[in-house]
Design a protein around this motif. Structure first.
Motif, PDB file in Angstrom:
ATOM      1  N   ARG A  89       5.057   4.224   1.341  1.00  0.00           N
ATOM      2  CA  ARG A  89       5.443   5.629   1.246  1.00  0.00           C
ATOM      3  C   ARG A  89       4.318   6.607   1.565  1.00  0.00           C
ATOM      4  NH1 ARG A  89      10.272   6.647  -1.015  1.00  0.00           N
ATOM      5  NH2 ARG A  89      11.402   4.947  -2.031  1.00  0.00           N
ATOM      6  N   LEU A  90       3.120   6.160   1.830  1.00  0.00           N
ATOM      7  CA  LEU A  90       2.002   7.069   2.103  1.00  0.00           C
ATOM      8  C   LEU A  90       1.137   6.525   3.220  1.00  0.00           C
ATOM      9  CD1 LEU A  90      -0.244   9.073  -0.237  1.00  0.00           C
ATOM     10  CD2 LEU A  90      -1.341   7.357   1.214  1.00  0.00           C
ATOM     11  N   LEU A  91       0.708   7.441   4.080  1.00  0.00           N
ATOM     12  CA  LEU A  91      -0.274   7.097   5.107  1.00  0.00           C
ATOM     13  C   LEU A  91      -1.139   8.330   5.335  1.00  0.00           C
ATOM     14  CD1 LEU A  91       0.352   5.073   8.352  1.00  0.00           C
ATOM     15  CD2 LEU A  91      -1.295   6.932   8.277  1.00  0.00           C
ATOM     16  N   ALA A  92      -2.421   8.209   5.053  1.00  0.00           N
ATOM     17  CA  ALA A  92      -3.366   9.311   5.255  1.00  0.00           C
ATOM     18  C   ALA A  92      -4.341   8.928   6.359  1.00  0.00           C
ATOM     19  CB  ALA A  92      -4.124   9.615   3.965  1.00  0.00           C
ATOM     20  N   ALA A  93      -4.693   9.895   7.191  1.00  0.00           N
ATOM     21  CA  ALA A  93      -5.648   9.658   8.274  1.00  0.00           C
ATOM     22  C   ALA A  93      -6.269  10.986   8.674  1.00  0.00           C
ATOM     23  CB  ALA A  93      -4.965   9.012   9.475  1.00  0.00           C
ATOM     24  N   THR A  94      -7.455  10.915   9.241  1.00  0.00           N
ATOM     25  CA  THR A  94      -8.126  12.106   9.740  1.00  0.00           C
ATOM     26  C   THR A  94      -7.960  12.174  11.245  1.00  0.00           C
ATOM     27  OG1 THR A  94      -9.728  12.080   7.924  1.00  0.00           O
ATOM     28  CG2 THR A  94     -10.327  13.324   9.898  1.00  0.00           C
ATOM     29  N   VAL A  95      -7.484  13.330  11.718  1.00  0.00           N
ATOM     30  CA  VAL A  95      -7.264  13.560  13.144  1.00  0.00           C
ATOM     31  C   VAL A  95      -7.967  14.859  13.527  1.00  0.00           C
ATOM     32  CG1 VAL A  95      -5.569  13.864  14.985  1.00  0.00           C
ATOM     33  CG2 VAL A  95      -5.004  12.434  13.003  1.00  0.00           C
ATOM     34  N   ASN A  96      -8.939  14.766  14.391  1.00  0.00           N
ATOM     35  CA  ASN A  96      -9.644  15.957  14.869  1.00  0.00           C
ATOM     36  C   ASN A  96     -10.144  16.832  13.710  1.00  0.00           C
ATOM     37  OD1 ASN A  96     -10.678  17.634  16.884  1.00  0.00           O
ATOM     38  ND2 ASN A  96      -8.808  18.865  17.010  1.00  0.00           N
ATOM     39  N   GLY A  97     -10.672  16.197  12.684  1.00  0.00           N
ATOM     40  CA  GLY A  97     -11.238  16.918  11.559  1.00  0.00           C
ATOM     41  C   GLY A  97     -10.259  17.369  10.499  1.00  0.00           C
ATOM     42  N   VAL A  98      -8.979  17.073  10.665  1.00  0.00           N
ATOM     43  CA  VAL A  98      -7.955  17.449   9.685  1.00  0.00           C
ATOM     44  C   VAL A  98      -7.457  16.190   8.976  1.00  0.00           C
ATOM     45  CG1 VAL A  98      -5.689  18.503   9.336  1.00  0.00           C
ATOM     46  CG2 VAL A  98      -7.248  19.436  11.052  1.00  0.00           C
ATOM     47  N   ARG A  99      -7.479  16.223   7.657  1.00  0.00           N
ATOM     48  CA  ARG A  99      -6.926  15.119   6.887  1.00  0.00           C
ATOM     49  C   ARG A  99      -5.417  15.298   6.817  1.00  0.00           C
ATOM     50  NH1 ARG A  99      -8.387  10.032   6.342  1.00  0.00           N
ATOM     51  NH2 ARG A  99      -7.810   9.092   4.335  1.00  0.00           N
ATOM     52  N   VAL A 100      -4.679  14.366   7.376  1.00  0.00           N
ATOM     53  CA  VAL A 100      -3.222  14.435   7.440  1.00  0.00           C
ATOM     54  C   VAL A 100      -2.655  13.387   6.487  1.00  0.00           C
ATOM     55  CG1 VAL A 100      -1.200  14.206   8.931  1.00  0.00           C
ATOM     56  CG2 VAL A 100      -3.314  15.211   9.839  1.00  0.00           C
ATOM     57  N   VAL A 101      -1.950  13.847   5.469  1.00  0.00           N
ATOM     58  CA  VAL A 101      -1.382  12.958   4.456  1.00  0.00           C
ATOM     59  C   VAL A 101       0.134  12.968   4.625  1.00  0.00           C
ATOM     60  CG1 VAL A 101      -1.241  12.396   2.016  1.00  0.00           C
ATOM     61  CG2 VAL A 101      -3.295  13.513   2.913  1.00  0.00           C
ATOM     62  N   ASN A 102       0.654  11.853   5.075  1.00  0.00           N
ATOM     63  CA  ASN A 102       2.066  11.686   5.416  1.00  0.00           C
ATOM     64  C   ASN A 102       2.751  10.957   4.268  1.00  0.00           C
ATOM     65  OD1 ASN A 102       4.517  10.915   6.567  1.00  0.00           O
ATOM     66  ND2 ASN A 102       3.612   9.661   8.178  1.00  0.00           N
ATOM     67  N   VAL A 103       3.785  11.564   3.666  1.00  0.00           N
ATOM     68  CA  VAL A 103       4.427  10.958   2.499  1.00  0.00           C
ATOM     69  C   VAL A 103       5.948  10.908   2.648  1.00  0.00           C
ATOM     70  CG1 VAL A 103       2.589  11.625   0.897  1.00  0.00           C
ATOM     71  CG2 VAL A 103       4.527  13.169   1.238  1.00  0.00           C
TER      72      VAL A 103
END
Length: 255
Positions: A89-103
């Motif tokens: 249910r969760l996937l977090a990653a950094t893209v181009n300096g932005v922490r993107v938290v997908n839930v």
């Protein structure tokens, strides 16, 4: 930077629609929920051929999240940080300096059920996880299918549905605790009116009758909220043959 979220309700079924949407809208990041694919079945080649890097965490038949990005994804996390959860249910990653938290927040089934209790527990764990993440990442966006309508503007019949799952007091309070960490609902920066929804039940012609809920959210840290240029729901994919019951939601941010 354009960041989007979409509960596709089976990527196996909706992959052609996702690829078409990527080609037409060209988001920098697209977060998917309910992919319903084990990791070995994920269509990596098709996503990469569309020009996107991808990270995913899935399971067969249920749940599953994936994040697609034009630039590489770094520091990928798939756990809330305080114990493993078999539900993907969760996937977090950094893209181009932005922490993107997908839930993909649990649905909860019905107020008072075991699944409802699990949902509230999961939201509490998410709050704790985000508290730490926000200390480490000034530029952070939390987005996905929250399975919570934030307030009555986000519900087609707030009086008739009052107290039910997705809009119960406890669920909304749990969401407010997450917002109180310093996050802002990007959609409400640009739209204050009611009647704008991101999900419509397949039954009873709910989409045609414009009877829905806004449960797909993009929540921005202070730095990202200050940089937000626009946020909108793209209802066009919901008109397609065999659509997901959700529509994509996107927000654009200054670099």
């Amino acid at each position: 930077m354009k960041i989007a979220t979409w509960n596709v309700n089976s990527l196996k079924v909706r992959l052609p629609q996702v690829l078409d949407w990527l080609a037409a809208q060209r988001p920098d990041v697209l977060c998917l929920q309910e992919t319903k694919l084990a990791d070995g079945q994920f269509p990596v080649a098709a996503i990469e051929a569309a020009g996107y890097h991808v990270a995913f965490s899935g399971q067969s038949t249920y749940n599953g999240v994936a994040t697609l990005a034009r630039l590489p994804l770094h520091d990928v996390e798939t756990e809330l940080g305080n114990g493993e959860d078999p539900q993907r249910r969760l996937l977090a990653a950094t893209v181009n300096g932005v922490r993107v938290v997908n839930v993909y927040v649990p649905n909860g089934q019905a107020v008072g059920s075991d699944k409802y209790a699990y949902k509230l527990q999961w939201l509490a764990r998410l709050r704790d996880y985000l508290g730490e993440a926000l200390r480490r990442h000034e530029r952070l966006v939390l987005l996905g299918d929250f399975n919570i309508a934030p307030d009555d503007r986000d519900v087609y019949d707030p009086a008739g549905l009052a107290g039910q799952v997705l809009l119960s007091d406890a669920e909304r309070a749990a969401l407010r605790e997450i917002l109180d960490l310093g996050l802002t609902d990007a959609f409400r920066l640009r739209h204050t009116e009611d009647g704008l929804y991101s999900w419509w039940d397949y039954r009873a012609f709910m989409f045609r009758r414009k009877l829905g809920l806004r449960i797909d959210l993009i929540l921005a840290s202070p730095a990202m909220a200050a940089a937000c240029l626009d946020c909108a729901i793209d209802v066009e994919p919901r008109r397609h043959e065999r659509p997901s019951d959700h529509a994509p939601v996107w927000a654009s941010f200054e670099p």
